[in-house]
Scaffold this motif. Sequence first.
Motif, PDB file in Angstrom:
ATOM      1  N   ALA A 148       0.742  -1.279   0.003  1.00  0.00           N
ATOM      2  CA  ALA A 148       0.029  -0.108   0.081  1.00  0.00           C
ATOM      3  C   ALA A 148       0.949   1.200   0.079  1.00  0.00           C
ATOM      4  O   ALA A 148       1.772   1.459   0.818  1.00  0.00           O
ATOM      5  CB  ALA A 148      -0.994  -0.019   1.153  1.00  0.00           C
ATOM      6  N   GLY A 166       9.465   2.505  11.279  1.00  0.00           N
ATOM      7  CA  GLY A 166       9.060   1.088  11.547  1.00  0.00           C
ATOM      8  C   GLY A 166       7.642   0.816  11.545  1.00  0.00           C
ATOM      9  O   GLY A 166       7.294  -0.338  12.075  1.00  0.00           O
ATOM     10  N   ALA A 167       6.760   1.560  11.077  1.00  0.00           N
ATOM     11  CA  ALA A 167       5.301   1.324  10.840  1.00  0.00           C
ATOM     12  C   ALA A 167       4.633   1.676   9.648  1.00  0.00           C
ATOM     13  O   ALA A 167       5.475   2.482   8.773  1.00  0.00           O
ATOM     14  CB  ALA A 167       4.735   1.811  12.214  1.00  0.00           C
ATOM     15  N   ARG A 198      20.136 -11.941  11.267  1.00  0.00           N
ATOM     16  CA  ARG A 198      19.944 -12.302  12.288  1.00  0.00           C
ATOM     17  C   ARG A 198      19.381 -13.510  12.806  1.00  0.00           C
ATOM     18  O   ARG A 198      18.805 -14.098  11.930  1.00  0.00           O
ATOM     19  CB  ARG A 198      19.383 -11.091  13.256  1.00  0.00           C
ATOM     20  CG  ARG A 198      19.926  -9.888  12.978  1.00  0.00           C
ATOM     21  CD  ARG A 198      19.230  -8.647  13.438  1.00  0.00           C
ATOM     22  NE  ARG A 198      19.676  -7.373  13.110  1.00  0.00           N
ATOM     23  CZ  ARG A 198      19.361  -6.236  13.646  1.00  0.00           C
ATOM     24  NH1 ARG A 198      18.635  -6.294  14.691  1.00  0.00           N
ATOM     25  NH2 ARG A 198      20.075  -5.291  12.716  1.00  0.00           N
ATOM     26  N   LEU A 225      16.729 -13.404   0.157  1.00  0.00           N
ATOM     27  CA  LEU A 225      15.494 -13.593  -0.325  1.00  0.00           C
ATOM     28  C   LEU A 225      15.410 -14.981  -1.256  1.00  0.00           C
ATOM     29  O   LEU A 225      14.301 -15.649  -1.120  1.00  0.00           O
ATOM     30  CB  LEU A 225      14.975 -12.457  -0.997  1.00  0.00           C
ATOM     31  CG  LEU A 225      13.910 -12.286  -1.860  1.00  0.00           C
ATOM     32  CD1 LEU A 225      12.616 -12.450  -0.639  1.00  0.00           C
ATOM     33  CD2 LEU A 225      13.457 -11.039  -2.531  1.00  0.00           C
ATOM     34  N   ILE A 282       5.722  -9.376   1.291  1.00  0.00           N
ATOM     35  CA  ILE A 282       4.947  -8.326   2.115  1.00  0.00           C
ATOM     36  C   ILE A 282       5.835  -7.148   2.192  1.00  0.00           C
ATOM     37  O   ILE A 282       5.363  -6.523   3.447  1.00  0.00           O
ATOM     38  CB  ILE A 282       4.045  -8.846   2.813  1.00  0.00           C
ATOM     39  CG1 ILE A 282       4.850  -9.766   4.159  1.00  0.00           C
ATOM     40  CG2 ILE A 282       3.106  -9.914   2.461  1.00  0.00           C
ATOM     41  CD1 ILE A 282       3.965  -9.967   5.276  1.00  0.00           C
TER      42      ILE A 282
HETATM   43  N1  LIG Z   1       2.691   0.184   3.075  1.00  0.00           N
HETATM   44  C1  LIG Z   1       3.071  -1.326   2.977  1.00  0.00           C
HETATM   45  O1  LIG Z   1       2.443  -2.168   2.185  1.00  0.00           O
HETATM   46  C2  LIG Z   1       4.117  -2.111   3.795  1.00  0.00           C
HETATM   47  C3  LIG Z   1       4.512  -3.418   3.922  1.00  0.00           C
HETATM   48  C4  LIG Z   1       5.295  -3.744   4.476  1.00  0.00           C
HETATM   49  C5  LIG Z   1       6.323  -3.151   5.482  1.00  0.00           C
HETATM   50  N2  LIG Z   1       5.765  -1.507   5.299  1.00  0.00           N
HETATM   51  C6  LIG Z   1       6.665  -0.875   6.193  1.00  0.00           C
HETATM   52  O2  LIG Z   1       8.115  -0.656   5.499  1.00  0.00           O
HETATM   53  C7  LIG Z   1       9.173  -0.303   6.660  1.00  0.00           C
HETATM   54  C8  LIG Z   1       9.990  -1.334   6.683  1.00  0.00           C
HETATM   55  O3  LIG Z   1      10.630  -1.568   5.284  1.00  0.00           O
HETATM   56  P1  LIG Z   1      12.488  -1.537   5.202  1.00  0.00           P
HETATM   57  O4  LIG Z   1      12.571  -1.480   3.586  1.00  0.00           O
HETATM   58  O5  LIG Z   1      12.915  -0.309   6.050  1.00  0.00           O
HETATM   59  O6  LIG Z   1      12.926  -2.765   5.943  1.00  0.00           O
HETATM   60  P2  LIG Z   1      12.575  -4.391   5.437  1.00  0.00           P
HETATM   61  O7  LIG Z   1      12.660  -4.724   4.151  1.00  0.00           O
HETATM   62  O8  LIG Z   1      11.200  -4.876   6.129  1.00  0.00           O
HETATM   63  O9  LIG Z   1      13.625  -4.871   6.260  1.00  0.00           O
HETATM   64  C9  LIG Z   1      15.072  -4.788   5.958  1.00  0.00           C
HETATM   65  C10 LIG Z   1      15.967  -5.848   6.680  1.00  0.00           C
HETATM   66  O10 LIG Z   1      15.707  -7.078   6.113  1.00  0.00           O
HETATM   67  C11 LIG Z   1      16.677  -7.812   5.852  1.00  0.00           C
HETATM   68  N3  LIG Z   1      17.053  -8.189   4.461  1.00  0.00           N
HETATM   69  C12 LIG Z   1      16.444  -7.577   3.468  1.00  0.00           C
HETATM   70  N4  LIG Z   1      16.755  -8.168   2.155  1.00  0.00           N
HETATM   71  C13 LIG Z   1      17.804  -8.556   2.559  1.00  0.00           C
HETATM   72  C14 LIG Z   1      18.671  -9.516   1.867  1.00  0.00           C
HETATM   73  N5  LIG Z   1      18.651  -9.479   0.772  1.00  0.00           N
HETATM   74  N6  LIG Z   1      19.669 -10.195   2.486  1.00  0.00           N
HETATM   75  C15 LIG Z   1      19.527 -10.267   3.781  1.00  0.00           C
HETATM   76  N7  LIG Z   1      18.855  -9.511   4.623  1.00  0.00           N
HETATM   77  C16 LIG Z   1      18.120  -8.847   4.060  1.00  0.00           C
HETATM   78  C17 LIG Z   1      17.925  -7.039   6.580  1.00  0.00           C
HETATM   79  O11 LIG Z   1      17.648  -7.478   7.710  1.00  0.00           O
HETATM   80  P3  LIG Z   1      18.955  -7.620   9.084  1.00  0.00           P
HETATM   81  O12 LIG Z   1      19.431  -6.173   8.934  1.00  0.00           O
HETATM   82  O13 LIG Z   1      18.406  -8.206  10.170  1.00  0.00           O
HETATM   83  O14 LIG Z   1      20.085  -8.337   8.254  1.00  0.00           O
HETATM   84  C18 LIG Z   1      17.387  -5.670   6.398  1.00  0.00           C
HETATM   85  O15 LIG Z   1      17.852  -4.697   7.354  1.00  0.00           O
HETATM   86  C19 LIG Z   1       8.150  -0.451   7.906  1.00  0.00           C
HETATM   87  O16 LIG Z   1       8.002   1.093   8.082  1.00  0.00           O
HETATM   88  C20 LIG Z   1       6.953  -1.199   7.524  1.00  0.00           C
HETATM   89  O17 LIG Z   1       5.893  -0.665   8.435  1.00  0.00           O
HETATM   90  C21 LIG Z   1       4.971  -1.167   4.382  1.00  0.00           C
END
Ligand SMILES: NC(=O)c1ccc[n+]([C@@H]2O[C@H](COP(=O)([O-])OP(=O)(O)OC[C@H]3O[C@@H](n4cnc5c(N)ncnc54)[C@H](OP(=O)(O)O)[C@@H]3O)[C@@H](O)[C@H]2O)c1
Length: 163
Positions: free
Chosen positions: A11, A22-23, A70, A81, A95
């Motif tokens: 979304a 984080g949200a 981790r 992935l 997701i």
């Molecule tokens: N609007 C929506 O539809 C929606 C959906 C989902 C999430 N969100 C929001 O998106 C935000 C989070 O997104 P983000 O991009 O900051 O984080 P994320 O993709 O949820 O998490 C990132 C973490 O995932 C791990 N990671 C990702 N790709 C990797 C890979 N290829 N290899 C190893 N580890 C990998 C790593 O973890 P480690 O650091 O532990 O190694 C990385 O720090 C939040 O605010 C959440 O609420 C929104």
Amino acid sequence: MTAPLRAMILAVSPEGVIGLHGAIPWRHPGDLRRFARVTRGATVIMGRRTWESMRGRPLPHRRNLVVTSRAIEGVETFPGLALAMAASEGPVWLIGGRAIYEEGMGSCDLIDVTYVPDHVDHPDAVRAPAIDPAQWDEGPLVQHEDEPGLTRRVYTRKAPREA
Ligand SMILES: NC(=O)c1ccc[n+]([C@@H]2O[C@H](COP(=O)([O-])OP(=O)(O)OC[C@H]3O[C@@H](n4cnc5c(N)ncnc54)[C@H](OP(=O)(O)O)[C@@H]3O)[C@@H](O)[C@H]2O)c1
């Protein structure tokens, strides 16, 4: 035999934002209902930060896989992935968050986007990656069936996906 679905669901705000601090910086219960319905019974794959946003509670009725470097108790984790995808059977939904969408775009057939009207203008906001029109066919913009005021669209891959 048709290969099982590999898809992503997100979304986005009018600015293309998906997350903040984080949200998800809006609340649309109908979209959460649709998300639960669409992904029910499938494997869902998420990044570690998205997992943390769920406060340690796996989404019910779905196999939850978390991509992270981790060790995390209480959920299946994978260091990449591609490894999480390889461990999945049946339909798979990516997701979020951004890292997962960005890397996963090459191996998905479908992108399911909900558009929310909530403006999010913040330097720390997490944005969705761009959807390349050379790679993806844009479906029609339709009204969201569970949440008046939202719209949504499905993109389908033009060329066969990567293995
Ligand atoms: N609007 C929506 O539809 C929606 C959906 C989902 C999430 N969100 C929001 O998106 C935000 C989070 O997104 P983000 O991009 O900051 O984080 P994320 O993709 O949820 O998490 C990132 C973490 O995932 C791990 N990671 C990702 N790709 C990797 C890979 N290829 N290899 C190893 N580890 C990998 C790593 O973890 P480690 O650091 O532990 O190694 C990385 O720090 C939040 O605010 C959440 O609420 C929104």
